[in-house]
Design an enzyme around this catalytic site. Structure first.
Site, PDB file in Angstrom:
ATOM      1  N   LYS A   1      81.387  56.009 142.911  1.00  0.00           N
ATOM      2  CA  LYS A   1      81.693  56.214 144.331  1.00  0.00           C
ATOM      3  C   LYS A   1      83.147  55.831 144.637  1.00  0.00           C
ATOM      4  O   LYS A   1      83.907  56.663 145.131  1.00  0.00           O
ATOM      5  CB  LYS A   1      80.784  55.356 145.223  1.00  0.00           C
ATOM      6  CG  LYS A   1      79.305  55.619 145.076  1.00  0.00           C
ATOM      7  CD  LYS A   1      78.501  54.737 146.011  1.00  0.00           C
ATOM      8  CE  LYS A   1      78.676  53.255 145.753  1.00  0.00           C
ATOM      9  NZ  LYS A   1      78.026  52.772 144.524  1.00  0.00           N
TER      10      LYS A   1
ATOM     11  N   ARG B   1      73.713  51.876 153.379  1.00  0.00           N
ATOM     12  CA  ARG B   1      72.984  51.530 152.158  1.00  0.00           C
ATOM     13  C   ARG B   1      71.540  51.180 152.449  1.00  0.00           C
ATOM     14  O   ARG B   1      70.780  50.897 151.525  1.00  0.00           O
ATOM     15  CB  ARG B   1      73.653  50.313 151.530  1.00  0.00           C
ATOM     16  CG  ARG B   1      74.247  50.545 150.144  1.00  0.00           C
ATOM     17  CD  ARG B   1      74.872  49.218 149.746  1.00  0.00           C
ATOM     18  NE  ARG B   1      75.302  49.089 148.407  1.00  0.00           N
ATOM     19  CZ  ARG B   1      76.547  49.288 147.977  1.00  0.00           C
ATOM     20  NH1 ARG B   1      77.469  49.757 148.770  1.00  0.00           N
ATOM     21  NH2 ARG B   1      76.860  49.031 146.735  1.00  0.00           N
TER      22      ARG B   1
ATOM     23  N   ARG C   1      83.710  47.495 133.029  1.00  0.00           N
ATOM     24  CA  ARG C   1      84.552  47.008 134.129  1.00  0.00           C
ATOM     25  C   ARG C   1      84.580  45.484 134.132  1.00  0.00           C
ATOM     26  O   ARG C   1      85.602  44.877 134.459  1.00  0.00           O
ATOM     27  CB  ARG C   1      84.025  47.540 135.465  1.00  0.00           C
ATOM     28  CG  ARG C   1      84.866  47.071 136.638  1.00  0.00           C
ATOM     29  CD  ARG C   1      84.508  47.765 137.925  1.00  0.00           C
ATOM     30  NE  ARG C   1      83.247  47.295 138.473  1.00  0.00           N
ATOM     31  CZ  ARG C   1      82.691  47.788 139.583  1.00  0.00           C
ATOM     32  NH1 ARG C   1      83.288  48.777 140.238  1.00  0.00           N
ATOM     33  NH2 ARG C   1      81.553  47.319 140.026  1.00  0.00           N
TER      34      ARG C   1
ATOM     35  N   ARG D   1      84.733  41.192 137.656  1.00  0.00           N
ATOM     36  CA  ARG D   1      84.056  41.060 138.953  1.00  0.00           C
ATOM     37  C   ARG D   1      82.820  40.191 138.807  1.00  0.00           C
ATOM     38  O   ARG D   1      82.038  40.390 137.870  1.00  0.00           O
ATOM     39  CB  ARG D   1      83.676  42.460 139.466  1.00  0.00           C
ATOM     40  CG  ARG D   1      84.348  42.797 140.773  1.00  0.00           C
ATOM     41  CD  ARG D   1      84.110  44.206 141.179  1.00  0.00           C
ATOM     42  NE  ARG D   1      82.776  44.430 141.733  1.00  0.00           N
ATOM     43  CZ  ARG D   1      82.425  45.540 142.346  1.00  0.00           C
ATOM     44  NH1 ARG D   1      83.296  46.513 142.495  1.00  0.00           N
ATOM     45  NH2 ARG D   1      81.204  45.695 142.817  1.00  0.00           N
TER      46      ARG D   1
ATOM     47  N   ARG E   1      71.251  44.968 140.914  1.00  0.00           N
ATOM     48  CA  ARG E   1      71.856  45.891 141.893  1.00  0.00           C
ATOM     49  C   ARG E   1      71.255  47.284 141.769  1.00  0.00           C
ATOM     50  O   ARG E   1      71.103  48.001 142.758  1.00  0.00           O
ATOM     51  CB  ARG E   1      73.378  45.930 141.708  1.00  0.00           C
ATOM     52  CG  ARG E   1      74.051  44.683 142.284  1.00  0.00           C
ATOM     53  CD  ARG E   1      75.423  44.420 141.685  1.00  0.00           C
ATOM     54  NE  ARG E   1      76.339  45.505 141.848  1.00  0.00           N
ATOM     55  CZ  ARG E   1      77.353  45.767 141.008  1.00  0.00           C
ATOM     56  NH1 ARG E   1      77.562  45.013 139.959  1.00  0.00           N
ATOM     57  NH2 ARG E   1      78.145  46.772 141.236  1.00  0.00           N
TER      58      ARG E   1
HETATM   59  P1  B4P Z   1      82.166  52.785 141.010  1.00  0.00           P
HETATM   60  O1  B4P Z   1      80.776  53.287 141.042  1.00  0.00           O
HETATM   61  O2  B4P Z   1      83.231  53.643 141.593  1.00  0.00           O
HETATM   62  O3  B4P Z   1      82.063  51.310 141.612  1.00  0.00           O
HETATM   63  P2  B4P Z   1      82.000  50.832 143.103  1.00  0.00           P
HETATM   64  O4  B4P Z   1      82.434  51.852 144.077  1.00  0.00           O
HETATM   65  O5  B4P Z   1      82.773  49.565 143.070  1.00  0.00           O
HETATM   66  O6  B4P Z   1      80.466  50.650 143.434  1.00  0.00           O
HETATM   67  P3  B4P Z   1      79.520  49.414 143.414  1.00  0.00           P
HETATM   68  O7  B4P Z   1      78.209  49.937 143.882  1.00  0.00           O
HETATM   69  O8  B4P Z   1      79.584  48.758 142.088  1.00  0.00           O
HETATM   70  O9  B4P Z   1      80.056  48.324 144.437  1.00  0.00           O
HETATM   71  P4  B4P Z   1      80.374  48.267 146.005  1.00  0.00           P
HETATM   72  O10 B4P Z   1      81.794  47.861 146.099  1.00  0.00           O
HETATM   73  O11 B4P Z   1      79.973  49.489 146.748  1.00  0.00           O
HETATM   74  O12 B4P Z   1      82.713  52.550 139.541  1.00  0.00           O
HETATM   75  C1  B4P Z   1      82.151  51.690 138.616  1.00  0.00           C
HETATM   76  C2  B4P Z   1      82.879  51.715 137.270  1.00  0.00           C
HETATM   77  O13 B4P Z   1      82.623  52.931 136.601  1.00  0.00           O
HETATM   78  C3  B4P Z   1      84.402  51.588 137.360  1.00  0.00           C
HETATM   79  O14 B4P Z   1      84.831  50.665 136.388  1.00  0.00           O
HETATM   80  C4  B4P Z   1      84.917  52.973 137.024  1.00  0.00           C
HETATM   81  O15 B4P Z   1      86.149  52.945 136.357  1.00  0.00           O
HETATM   82  C5  B4P Z   1      83.828  53.524 136.125  1.00  0.00           C
HETATM   83  N1  B4P Z   1      83.675  54.982 136.243  1.00  0.00           N
HETATM   84  C6  B4P Z   1      83.624  55.689 137.398  1.00  0.00           C
HETATM   85  N2  B4P Z   1      83.464  57.000 137.134  1.00  0.00           N
HETATM   86  C7  B4P Z   1      83.386  57.108 135.760  1.00  0.00           C
HETATM   87  C8  B4P Z   1      83.207  58.223 134.862  1.00  0.00           C
HETATM   88  N3  B4P Z   1      83.052  59.486 135.307  1.00  0.00           N
HETATM   89  N4  B4P Z   1      83.154  57.956 133.540  1.00  0.00           N
HETATM   90  C9  B4P Z   1      83.295  56.691 133.079  1.00  0.00           C
HETATM   91  N5  B4P Z   1      83.472  55.604 133.867  1.00  0.00           N
HETATM   92  C10 B4P Z   1      83.536  55.811 135.201  1.00  0.00           C
HETATM   93  O16 B4P Z   1      79.410  47.079 146.530  1.00  0.00           O
HETATM   94  C11 B4P Z   1      79.540  45.737 146.045  1.00  0.00           C
HETATM   95  C12 B4P Z   1      78.585  44.807 146.820  1.00  0.00           C
HETATM   96  O17 B4P Z   1      78.994  44.714 148.224  1.00  0.00           O
HETATM   97  C13 B4P Z   1      77.119  45.223 146.899  1.00  0.00           C
HETATM   98  O18 B4P Z   1      76.374  44.831 145.743  1.00  0.00           O
HETATM   99  C14 B4P Z   1      76.654  44.481 148.194  1.00  0.00           C
HETATM  100  O19 B4P Z   1      76.431  43.127 147.948  1.00  0.00           O
HETATM  101  C15 B4P Z   1      77.866  44.588 149.106  1.00  0.00           C
HETATM  102  N6  B4P Z   1      77.801  45.772 149.997  1.00  0.00           N
HETATM  103  C16 B4P Z   1      78.682  46.830 149.980  1.00  0.00           C
HETATM  104  N7  B4P Z   1      78.355  47.725 150.926  1.00  0.00           N
HETATM  105  C17 B4P Z   1      77.231  47.254 151.557  1.00  0.00           C
HETATM  106  C18 B4P Z   1      76.402  47.753 152.602  1.00  0.00           C
HETATM  107  N8  B4P Z   1      76.646  48.932 153.202  1.00  0.00           N
HETATM  108  N9  B4P Z   1      75.342  47.003 153.001  1.00  0.00           N
HETATM  109  C19 B4P Z   1      75.068  45.822 152.427  1.00  0.00           C
HETATM  110  N10 B4P Z   1      75.819  45.297 151.420  1.00  0.00           N
HETATM  111  C20 B4P Z   1      76.888  46.000 150.975  1.00  0.00           C
END
Ligand code: B4P
Length: 200
Positions: A19, A94, A133, A139, A150
């Protein structure tokens, strides 16, 4: 024809689905800000704000931050001037409660979400991505145990969000496996097929 109406997009997918990775380029293509609740929480934690202190432990455990806090944050963010051309929300809503809140906020302006990009991925593969990552960025929520938790939270709390938007006919399913570039191309193709032409 140039599309000047605001474009309101969501990107959803399991943790590690890509995402945040895809959000930047996608937002640029549509000329809208990418708004990530996860990034906002991490920034607040880093800066030691009141909000940061409240969410630090919750996010470290891979739990969801309570809807009340997250909804307030989004309502404030969506009232800022840079969202006039629309927005791309990454990681929000979410929970079904967050969907209801967002829907009511938008309805006040007679608006609605135009498309929800759902990144479809394989659980073991995304766990691998996040473990990689963890090595690169350290992280605190990227340990194997928390990553698996998660994924569970996603299935229980966030998968129903997709059902709600599917019933509104706005979900665009995209295969999230493959290279970052391949996935980006698929997303743009799928949105174009829905009549949403990029602006840049
Ligand atoms: P991403 O999937 O892009 O990671 P993210 O956006 O950080 O999502 P995530 O769900 O982990 O965390 P978020 O910040 O939303 O990428 C992951 C990895 O994969 C990266 O290292 C990337 O390089 C790699 N990658 C991507 N595409 C690839 C491909 N095609 N091939 C290979 N590798 C690839 O949320 C974090 C925390 O915040 C949650 O757990 C929760 O506690 C809180 N939170 C956030 N939003 C919330 C909400 N709306 N409500 C309640 N809590 C919330």
């Amino acid at each position: 024809m140039t599309n000047t109406a605001p474009i309101r997009l969501l990107i959803v997918g399991a943790p590690g689905a890509g995402k945040g990775t895809q959000a930047t380029g996608l937002a640029e293509a549509y000329g809208v800000p990418a708004i990530s609740t996860g990034d906002i929480f991490r920034e607040n934690i880093k800066n030691g704000t009141e909000l940061g202190k409240r969410v630090q432990e919750i996010t470290a455990q891979g739990q969801l931050v309570p809807d009340s806090l997250t909804n307030d944050l989004i309502s404030d963010r969506l009232s800022q001037a840079d969202v006039a051309p629309g927005f791309l929300l990454d990681g929000y809503p979410r929970t079904v409660g967050q969907v209801e809140f967002l829907t009511s906020v938008l309805e006040q302006d007679g608006a609605a979400i135009d498309a929800v990009v759902q990144l479809v991925t394989d659980t073991d593969a995304v766990v691998e991505r996040l473990l990689k990552r963890a090595q690169e960025q350290g992280r605190v929520d990227d340990t194997e145990e928390i990553i698996r938790h998660r994924q569970e939270v996603y299935l229980q709390e966030t998968a129903p969000v997709i059902d709600v938007y599917a019933s509104r006919g706005v979900v665009v399913e995209v295969d999230g496996m493959g290279t970052v570039e391949e996935v980006a191309t698929r997303i743009l193709d799928a949105l174009k097929a829905k009549g949403l032409e990029p602006r840049n």
